[in-house]
Each structure stands twice: as structure tokens, then as C-alpha cells.
Design an enzyme around this catalytic site. Structure first.
Site, short mmCIF file in Angstrom:
data_model
loop_
_atom_site.label_atom_id
_atom_site.label_comp_id
_atom_site.label_asym_id
_atom_site.label_seq_id
_atom_site.Cartn_x
_atom_site.Cartn_y
_atom_site.Cartn_z
CB CYS A 73 40.19 -6.20 6.93
SG CYS A 73 39.78 -5.44 8.50
CD GLU A 126 31.69 4.75 12.01
OE1 GLU A 126 31.75 4.34 13.19
OE2 GLU A 126 31.85 4.00 11.02
#
Length: 722
Positions: A360, A263
Site C-alpha cells: 500500500c 502473522e
């Protein structure tokens, strides 16, 4: 926040909700992030208010349009009005008891809102927007077993409902939609996922606080379920935060193997670490880095990759993206990033067997189109039908506009699957005899050419930057050298200037002292000179008076005897000539004495003030020049007076001899008169001479003093300027 000028404030909950809605609509962040950032005391109520406002956005806009609220009430703040309408019509159905002007304004339109809301068109919008999504709970098998969790829930009073037909997806969705009360189900696709009725809260549940249960939507669980790495595998999670899928992978692998959780955002990386820590997993290695800058040397022997990049979030039911219009510019930018990250997953890790790409989002620009562009330039991986990993019991797939790519990709749609909107594509490395049916050689050539050009541009840019850096280093070194040398020179100059200033100040003080002395000496010399000249003139006047008296006596004697008179006359003439010579000699001697005195004074001054010889020498030279001019003038005047006297004597002698021949008596009388006249004439001449000398002295004294003062002042000014 409201534009109304009123003394009664709007309740803080509604004011805060309006501000969050405005920031979310402007792209300032997600609803959850902004709500938890505000740290409001009633987070649950705030979240419900904001979500309802966005869920009912179309109905609210239609009500505002029909009632013309903002036209009639232009001072009413838009988002605050929308929050109040959402609360009044779909929330608590009442507004807080407040005399605040915005509250009273919305209440005044309550009946109009209800009348327009009863219209069929508004109800049609309502039926399409609202999705009553159930609560999904994933059991964290790293901390507890699935059976233990079931027993705990049943002990709490929950009743497990049995699935009627595991192969009938429509029947399963119907059972999920009818869940209510104390009933809950076990999902037919994800084995460790439980389903509870809509609105069930577990934020205060002990299992949630301990990390035994994780609140994770079913759509978010599907990519990991499809990837299904065996225990002991090496996995790369390319966009790991917040960490739900990462911990699901660890549970699926029974915490055996290695998971590289990457990340790049520092804040999201902190969230990832917290979730990993509460999950109890030990096989996860969290890395705060940009995955696009990594390769197989950073993560060796990677076998499975999960690519779940940043997206528009248009599939999230509780996100604003469900109600906002499509932003094509943002989608294009996101799609570019998604293509890069998926392409890097397929090309940089040679041991990779399987890659799952998920978002998503419900937009094809981020889903099918990204897969198409990547597969057209890669002949080592092929697209696999996603429904094969979920027992072919799925209903929604990709768009037919993309041909077989659409058929192979899987969608989760909120209205039909009762989950968040999601997209999943599965890519596997081609084995012997397998090929990528979507590969396009031309596009590959174009892509390679484009990559070469980009590489060259980057290399040129790097070379240029290196050259610029080298030049900057050289220039900085030169500047530092120049600065150091400049500092040294400045320090030296400061020292020299301070020394020079000290010397100048000392010289100025000495010059001031010397000028005072010179002025004093000059004044004393002038006074002394005047005194001497007065004494000389007094002596000369005394001599003249004596001569006049003697001539008077001689005239008396001439009357007695011509010869005696002539002798006396000659004697007197001799005396006068001697007196004149004496007068001249005395004046010369006095002037010489004055010059000697001045020279002595100059010598003394030179001894006392050696450092200021130039200034004092200039002053002395001017004094000498003035005195020499005076002496020359005096000498010239004396010569003229001598010549005149000689001429007068010769004239008188000639006159006397001529008179003798004519008459002795007349001669005596004339001689006497001539002597008297001559004495008077000489007296007048001497008086005039005295006056001229006094005028010259006065003029010379004033000129001399003024000249001295001017010279001294000019020299002082020059020194101060330096």
C-alpha cells in the site's frame, strides 16, 4: 498538553486529537490504532478531526507561516493550534464556546486565516490534496450470497446504478465520482464489491456487525483477485493481519482447500483471529510465527502465495504518510525486509505456481526496485503483466525508469482511481520454453557469494555462541559448586564461630571470676604479709628495748666490777648475736611460711580453674618472681647488716683491749659509753632497716597489684579480640 497556564481547561476532544497527531507524526503508530487505543467516547469525531488535520497539513503550515502565529504566540502548543485551525477552517467552521486561552488565541486570528486562505496558491494546494474516496463494501459470500445482499440494500432504499460501459475505465471512474444520495454501483473488476457515495457509514449496519459485509477498499481487493486460486488450493498468506485479504481468499475458494495465514506480531495475530472468526471461514489456519523462519516443511505443497509485507503506507488516503515527507532511512530498512520475504516465497516452496507481491505504498523503492532485485537473482520465475488479470481496463502502471518491470506492474493512485494507493506485481513459475528476461547472472553470482559469506558468518556466530553457552554452562556449574561448597563452609564456620564465641564467653566469665578471686586473694595475702611484718618489727623493737635496758643495767655493774662488766658485756654481745640470729631466722621462717601459703593457694586455684591454666599460671609465676626478688633483696640486706655488725664488734673489741692497758677507770667509762653508743647505733640501724622494709613492702604491694591488674586486663582484651 498546552503550555498556557490557565485555569480553564481545553476541551478533551481537541486535546486528545492533538496528542494523537503528535504521536502519529513521531512514528508512534497509525491513526486508527492510536484512536481506538485511546477509547474516546466520540471515536467518529476524533477520527474525522485527526484525518482532516493531516489532510490539510500543507494549507495549515502555509497559514501559520503567513500569519507568523508561533512567533507572536510562542507559548501556544503547535499540534493543538493545528487541530483548532483545521476545525475552524475545514471542519465544523466554529470552535467550542470556551474561555480557554488557546481557543481564544486561534479565534483572534480567524479573519487573518480566512484572508490568506482566499489566496490562489492555497486553493491550488487544496485541489491536489483532497481525495473524496467512495465507500467500498465487499460482500462476504461465506455467510450470504451476493444477490441476497443486493436485495437487502435495495429494501433499505438504496438504488443500484447501471454501468454505462464496462470496457471504458474513464467512464466508470466518472460514474463513481458522481455517486451521491441513495445511488450505489457494482465494481467492474471485483465481482462481489459494491461502491457507495463518499461518507457513507456502515459501522452500525447489522450486516457489518454480523460479518456479512466487510468494509474493504478496492485497491486491497485487487491482489487476491489477480492471484485467483481455484477452490481446493493450498495457499500461503505470508503477512496475513488484519485478515481482509485472507477472508477474501477463503470466499473466492468457497472455503475449500487450505489457507496458511501467518502473522508474527501477537497483537495483530489477535485481530486476525477475530476477523477470521466473524467471517465464518473454516479453511483458514492462523499461525503466530515469523514467516522468514518457515519453509516447505512447515507449509507443505503450497501452490499460491500472497506476499503483502509491512510497508510505509504512503498510499493510504486516511494515513499521515500521505502528507509527511519521505524518510529514506526507513524506506531502505523496509525494502530490505520486503526483498527477503519475496525471495523466500520464490525459493523455499518448490510447488509454488504463482506469487503476487503487493504494497500500500507509492514509493518505487518498495515496489519496482524490490521486484527488480529479486528477479535479477532468480531464473525460475518470470514477471507477468498485471493488467491481463483485470481485462486490460487499467490506467496506471509502474515507473518508466524501470523499463519493462514498470510496464508489467500495476499501480492504484488515489486521485485517478479513487482508491487507496496500491502496487501489484505478478510472478509465475517459468514453464518449458519460458525464461526470466530480467535475470542477471552476475548479480546471481554476487548474491550467492554474499549469501555464502552471510551463511559462514552465521555458522561462525552460531559456533561461537554455542562455545559461549558451553563455557557459560561450565562456569555456572562451577559457580554453583563453589557456591554450594562455600555455603557449607560458611555454615560450618558459623557453627564453629558460634561454638567458639560460646566458649570464649564462658572463658571470659571464668577469667573475670578468677581475676576477682585472684585480686581478693592477692589483697588478703598482702594484708596478711603486712600484718606479719608489723608483728616481727614490734617483736624486734621489744627485744631492742630490752637490750638497751639490759645494757644500762650492765653499765652499772661494770662500774662495780670490771671483770663482771666484761663478762656482762660478753654475755650481752652473745645475747645480741643470738637475738640477731633469732631475728634472721624468724624472718626466714615467716617468709617460708608465706611462700608455702602462696603455693597452697596456687594449688587450689589450679584445681578450680583447669581450663585457664595458662592465664593463672602466668599470674602465679609473676607472683613467685616478685616474691623471690623480695626474698633475694631481704637476704642481701641481711648479709650486709651481718657483715657490718661483725666489723663493728671487731672494732669495739679492739678498742676495748687497747683501753684496758691504759686505765681501768677510763676503760670502764669508755666501755660504758661504747656500750651505750653501740646500743644507740644498733637501734638507729634497726629503725632505718624498718623504714626501708616498710618502703619496699609498700612499693612491692603496689607494683604487684598493678602488675596483676594489667596482666588480667591484657589477657581479657586478647580473649575478646579472638
Amino acid at each position: 498538553m498546552s503550555n498556557f497556564n490557565h485555569s480553564i481547561k481545553v476541551p478533551k476532544l481537541y486535546k486528545c486529537a492533538a496528542k494523537i497527531c503528535q504521536e502519529v507524526a513521531g512514528g508512534g503508530g497509525s491513526i486508527k490504532h492510536l484512536i481506538y487505543e485511546k477509547k474516546h467516547f466520540n471515536t467518529k469525531a476524533l477520527y474525522a478531526l485527526v484525518v482532516t488535520t493531516f489532510q490539510r497539513a500543507q494549507e495549515i503550515d502555509l497559514l501559520l507561516k503567513r500569519t507568523k502565529l508561533f512567533e507572536k504566540e510562542p507559548r501556544l502548543e503547535p499540534w493543538l493550534a493545528k487541530v483548532f485551525i483545521s476545525e475552524l477552517m475545514w471542519g465544523k467552521k466554529i470552535l467550542p464556546k470556551s474561555e480557554a486561552k488557546p481557543v481564544q488565541t486561534i479565534l483572534a486570528y480567524e479573519q487573518a486565516f480566512k484572508a490568506h486562505l482566499s489566496d490562489s496558491s492555497v486553493n491550488h494546494i487544496e485541489g491536489n490534496i483532497i481525495v473524496k474516496k467512495p465507500r467500498y463494501v465487499r460482500i462476504n459470500t461465506l455467510l450470504t450470497s451476493f444477490n441476497e445482499s443486493l436485495e437487502l440494500f435495495q429494501e433499505e432504499g438504496w438504488v443500484l446504478q447501471q454501468i454505462k460501459d464496462h470496457q471504458n475505465y474513464d467512464s466508470f471512474i466518472e460514474q463513481v465520482s458522481l455517486l451521491e444520495g441513495d445511488l450505489f454501483l457494482r465494481d467492474i473488476h471485483i465481482s462481489d464489491l459494491l461502491i457507495f457515495p463518499h461518507g457513507t457509514q456502515f459501522y452500525n449496519h447489522p450486516g457489518y456487525k454480523q460479518g456479512a459485509i466487510i468494509l474493504q477498499d478496492k485497491a486491497s481487493c485487487i491482489p487476491v483477485h489477480i492471484l485467483s486460486p481455484p477452490p481446493g488450493s493450498i495457499i500461503l498468506d505470508m503477512c496475513a493481519a488484519p485478515g481482509m485479504k485472507t477472508t477474501q481468499l477463503a470466499a473466492l475458494m468457497k472455503d475449500e482447500g487450505t489457507i496458511y495465514a501467518v502473522e508474527r506480531d501477537p497483537k495483530r495475530f489477535d485481530v486476525l483471529n477475530k476477523i477470521v472468526e466473524t467471517s465464518g471461514s473454516k479453511c483458514i489456519k492462523a499461525i503466530n510465527k515469523d514467516v522468514l523462519e518457515c519453509n516447505s516443511s512447515d507449509f507443505p505443497d503450497v501452490e499460491y502465495i500472497l506476499v503483502d509485507p509491512s510497508c510505509s503506507g504512503s498510499g493510504m488516503v486516511d494515513r499521515v504518510e500521505m502528507t509527511l515527507s519521505k524518510n529514506n532511512a526507513r524506506l531502505e530498512k523496509l525494502a530490505g525486509f520486503q526483498i527477503k520475504i519475496l525471495r523466500s516465497a520464490l525459493t523455499r516452496y518448490p510447488n509454488v505456481k504463482k506469487v503476487v507481491y503487493s504494497t500500500c505504498s507509492l514509493y518505487p523503492e518498495e515496489n519496482e526496485d524490490v521486484v527488480r532485485q529479486v528477479l535479477e537473482t532468480n531464473n525460475e520465475f518470470r514477471l507477468v503483466p498485471a493488467d491481463t488479470f483485470i481485462n486490460k481496463t487499467w490506467k496506471n502502471f509502474g515507473s518508466p525508469d524501470f523499463g519493462d518491470i514498470g510496464k508489467f506492474c500495476l499501480y492504484a493512485k488515489p486521485e485517478e482511481d479513487l482508491t487507496n494507493g496500491f502496487f501489484v506485481a505478478v510472478l509465475e513459475r517459468c514453464k518449458e520454453g519460458e525464461y526470466n528476461q530480467f535475470f542477471n547472472g552476475r548479480s546471481l553470482k554476487y548474491m550467492k557469494k554474499h549469501e555464502r559469506n552471510e551463511k559462514r558468518k552465521k555458522e561462525r556466530h552460531l559456533e561461537q555462541t554455542k562455545e559461549n553457552i558451553d563455557e557459560a554452562k561450565v562456569s555456572t556449574e562451577l559457580v554453583n559448586l563453589d557456591e554450594s561448597e562455600g555455603r557449607k563452609i560458611k555454615k560450618k564456620k558459623k557453627k564453629d564461630n558460634s561454638e567458639n564465641i560460646g566458649e570464649i564467653n564462658e572463658n571470659i566469665d571464668e577469667i573475670e571470676d578468677s581475676t576477682e578471686l585472684v585480686n581478693q586473694n592477692g589483697n588478703e595475702g598482702i594484708k596478711f604479709k603486712k600484718k606479719k611484718k608489723k608483728e616481727k618489727l614490734e617483736k624486734n623493737l621489744d627485744h631492742i628495748n630490752e637490750n638497751i635496758e639490759e645494757r644500762k643495767d650492765s653499765t652499772e655493774l661494770v662500774n662495780q666490777n670490771e671483770t663482771e662488766g666484761i663478762k656482762i658485756k660478753k654475755k650481752k654481745k652473745d645475747k645480741n648475736s643470738n637475738q640477731e640470729t633469732l631475728y634472721e631466722t624468724t624472718e626466714e621462717t615467716l617468709e617460708q611460711e608465706q611462700l608455702e601459703l602462696n603455693l597452697n593457694q596456687k594449688k587450689k586455684k589450679n584445681k578450680k580453674h583447669k581450663e585457664q591454666q595458662q592465664n593463672t599460671d602466668d599470674v602465679e609465676i609473676t607472683e613467685i618472681n616478685i616474691k623471690e626478688d623480695k626474698n633475694e633483696k631481704n637476704i642481701d640486706t641481711e648479709k650486709v647488716s651481718k657483715n657490718k655488725r661483725k666489723n663493728e664488734v671487731e672494732i669495739t673489741d679492739a678498742f676495748v683491749t687497747t683501753k684496758k692497758k691504759k686505765n681501768h677507770k677510763s676503760k670502764d667509762i669508755n666501755v660504758e659509753n661504747e656500750v651505750v653508743a653501740e646500743d644507740n647505733f644498733l637501734g638507729d640501724k634497726l629503725k632505718k632497716k624498718k623504714r626501708k622494709v616498710d618502703k619496699l613492702d609498700s612499693l612491692n604491694d603496689t607494683d604487684y597489684s598493678s602488675k596483676m591488674n594489667n596482666d588480667n586486663n591484657e589477657s581479657l582484651k586478647k580473649k575478646k579480640k579472638v
